[in-house]
Write a protein that holds these residues in place. Sequence first.
Motif, PDB file in Angstrom:
ATOM      1  N   UNK A 260     -77.216  -8.790 -40.656  1.00 26.79           N
ATOM      2  CA  UNK A 260     -77.661  -8.634 -42.056  1.00 26.79           C
ATOM      3  C   UNK A 260     -76.536  -9.037 -42.990  1.00 26.79           C
ATOM      4  N   UNK A 261     -76.914  -9.355 -44.240  1.00 25.85           N
ATOM      5  CA  UNK A 261     -75.902  -9.665 -45.245  1.00 25.85           C
ATOM      6  C   UNK A 261     -75.471  -8.383 -45.942  1.00 25.85           C
ATOM      7  N   UNK A 262     -74.649  -8.515 -46.976  1.00 28.51           N
ATOM      8  CA  UNK A 262     -74.080  -7.323 -47.624  1.00 28.51           C
ATOM      9  C   UNK A 262     -75.112  -6.516 -48.405  1.00 28.51           C
ATOM     10  N   UNK A 263     -76.314  -7.060 -48.591  1.00 23.50           N
ATOM     11  CA  UNK A 263     -77.388  -6.298 -49.229  1.00 23.50           C
ATOM     12  C   UNK A 263     -78.313  -5.638 -48.201  1.00 23.50           C
ATOM     13  N   UNK A 264     -78.072  -5.906 -46.906  1.00 25.27           N
ATOM     14  CA  UNK A 264     -78.929  -5.349 -45.860  1.00 25.27           C
ATOM     15  C   UNK A 264     -80.083  -6.238 -45.468  1.00 25.27           C
ATOM     16  N   UNK A 265     -80.176  -7.444 -46.048  1.00 28.18           N
ATOM     17  CA  UNK A 265     -81.236  -8.379 -45.673  1.00 28.18           C
ATOM     18  C   UNK A 265     -80.870  -9.079 -44.369  1.00 28.18           C
ATOM     19  N   UNK A 266     -81.875  -9.298 -43.510  1.00 28.44           N
ATOM     20  CA  UNK A 266     -81.648 -10.061 -42.295  1.00 28.44           C
ATOM     21  C   UNK A 266     -81.213 -11.470 -42.653  1.00 28.44           C
ATOM     22  N   UNK A 267     -80.250 -12.001 -41.899  1.00 25.52           N
ATOM     23  CA  UNK A 267     -79.740 -13.344 -42.187  1.00 25.52           C
ATOM     24  C   UNK A 267     -79.358 -14.036 -40.884  1.00 25.52           C
ATOM     25  N   UNK A 268     -79.137 -15.308 -40.952  1.00 23.39           N
ATOM     26  CA  UNK A 268     -78.805 -16.111 -39.782  1.00 23.39           C
ATOM     27  C   UNK A 268     -77.409 -15.743 -39.275  1.00 23.39           C
ATOM     28  N   UNK A 269     -77.301 -15.506 -37.977  1.00 23.92           N
ATOM     29  CA  UNK A 269     -76.006 -15.178 -37.397  1.00 23.92           C
ATOM     30  C   UNK A 269     -75.592 -16.120 -36.290  1.00 23.92           C
ATOM     31  N   UNK A 270     -76.271 -17.260 -36.175  1.00 25.31           N
ATOM     32  CA  UNK A 270     -76.020 -18.135 -35.031  1.00 25.31           C
ATOM     33  C   UNK A 270     -74.599 -18.693 -34.993  1.00 25.31           C
TER      34      UNK A 270
ATOM     35  N   UNK B 188     -89.003  -2.446 -48.571  1.00 18.32           N
ATOM     36  CA  UNK B 188     -87.884  -3.341 -48.233  1.00 18.32           C
ATOM     37  C   UNK B 188     -86.519  -2.827 -48.657  1.00 18.32           C
ATOM     38  N   UNK B 189     -86.411  -2.231 -49.862  1.00 17.44           N
ATOM     39  CA  UNK B 189     -85.102  -1.744 -50.306  1.00 17.44           C
ATOM     40  C   UNK B 189     -84.649  -0.551 -49.465  1.00 17.44           C
ATOM     41  N   UNK B 190     -85.586   0.277 -49.052  1.00 15.60           N
ATOM     42  CA  UNK B 190     -85.255   1.394 -48.175  1.00 15.60           C
ATOM     43  C   UNK B 190     -84.769   0.889 -46.814  1.00 15.60           C
ATOM     44  N   UNK B 191     -85.447  -0.123 -46.281  1.00 21.32           N
ATOM     45  CA  UNK B 191     -85.055  -0.694 -44.994  1.00 21.32           C
ATOM     46  C   UNK B 191     -83.664  -1.307 -45.074  1.00 21.32           C
ATOM     47  N   UNK B 192     -83.375  -1.987 -46.175  1.00 22.64           N
ATOM     48  CA  UNK B 192     -82.051  -2.603 -46.324  1.00 22.64           C
ATOM     49  C   UNK B 192     -80.946  -1.552 -46.318  1.00 22.64           C
ATOM     50  N   UNK B 193     -81.182  -0.432 -46.991  1.00 19.60           N
ATOM     51  CA  UNK B 193     -80.173   0.616 -47.033  1.00 19.60           C
ATOM     52  C   UNK B 193     -79.977   1.251 -45.654  1.00 19.60           C
ATOM     53  N   UNK B 194     -81.076   1.484 -44.957  1.00 18.20           N
ATOM     54  CA  UNK B 194     -80.963   2.061 -43.620  1.00 18.20           C
ATOM     55  C   UNK B 194     -80.220   1.117 -42.669  1.00 18.20           C
ATOM     56  N   UNK B 195     -80.467  -0.182 -42.785  1.00 15.52           N
ATOM     57  CA  UNK B 195     -79.751  -1.137 -41.934  1.00 15.52           C
ATOM     58  C   UNK B 195     -78.249  -1.062 -42.191  1.00 15.52           C
TER      59      UNK B 195
END
Length: 369
Positions: free
Chosen positions: A12-22, A330-337
């Motif tokens: 995830x990025x610094x906001x908790x959103x899933x992002x590419x990690x390849x 979505x914002x709740x999920x980002x914080x939990x991540x």
Amino acid sequence: MTLGLEVEYWVVDETGRLCDGRDLVDVHEHVMPEFVGPLLEIKTSPHEDVTALKRELQETLRTVLDAAEATGRYLVPLGTPLTEHDSPATSSRGELYEQIYGEFVASPKNCAGTHIHFEKTNVKRQLDLLTALDPTVALVSSSPYYCGSRTVHCARAQAYRRACGERFRPFCDLWSYPDSVDAWTETVHENFEEFVRIAADRGVDEATVRASFCPEDTVLAPVRLRHELPTVEWRAPDAALPSQLLQLAEDVDRLMTLTDSTPVVTGDPGVSDDEIRIPPFEELQSLSDEAIRWGLDSTRVCEYLKTMGFDTAQYDPLSAQLSGPGTLQPDEARQLRLDCAARLRADVEALDGGNFLRPVQPRIQYSAP
């Protein structure tokens, strides 16, 4: 016997959103890309004891976490990403899986697990025992959410095994105890031929399937045989905190080592000097269903695990700590991540101690801004 570990983590990025990690696969030889871009696999070499396994896993994770954090990213130890995501497959074989699984590809795209590889010794006994240990999913379940909804204690197992559609369930669900290793192998090949037929129905020709997959590739069940490694691979646990996975690996390895000299028989569950007794498969299925649904809140599951030699008090699964609403925004999920990413970093650093398990952390709760 030697054992090795593979764990999948979300990026995830610094906001908790899933992002590419390849790109993070370049920072260590034991980091591999997965089916989708926001998922990485961290693996170890084979080791003869869990202490050596711990040292290597900690070193690899520190390297990856440092590289990720230097670019504003974090690794998340959850069995699901909490809310649904639909990143495209990142390999040609992944694209074939998308085409063949069709609408049911959502479950493998939204699940992250742990694979423990055990050196092959008495394979029939190993298959039986690992099958019978399926209810241990309750010990390390890490997410009660699937696609934004609170479902069961172990949402990953429920989704991976049951949300794949009836036609794919034989590939993903728990298999019964085999009559023999040859019978197990025969089932693998029979399922592969069915996979070829399903692919044809989805517009993928037989030659392409046979060129892209071998029979064992299509087995996504909690237990499978790997001929090239060669190992018995246990795929039941969620992705989770390393300390919990190492504790589980140690506990299961202790039982697996006994199969060298101790028969595995069906009966009233228990472990003695003379035999390892496992329940009839129908009873086991019921126990696994309870473990997936209720986790360690099931008295019956806890009693079974204790009978098989597990100290349930030594486990504190993340799934029980994720307090939140029935439907996750979505914002709740980002914080939990992000909360769980911080737990992962702390857990990795705490592995320097002599014990795998650290003091229980405060319960994670989402607090609306």
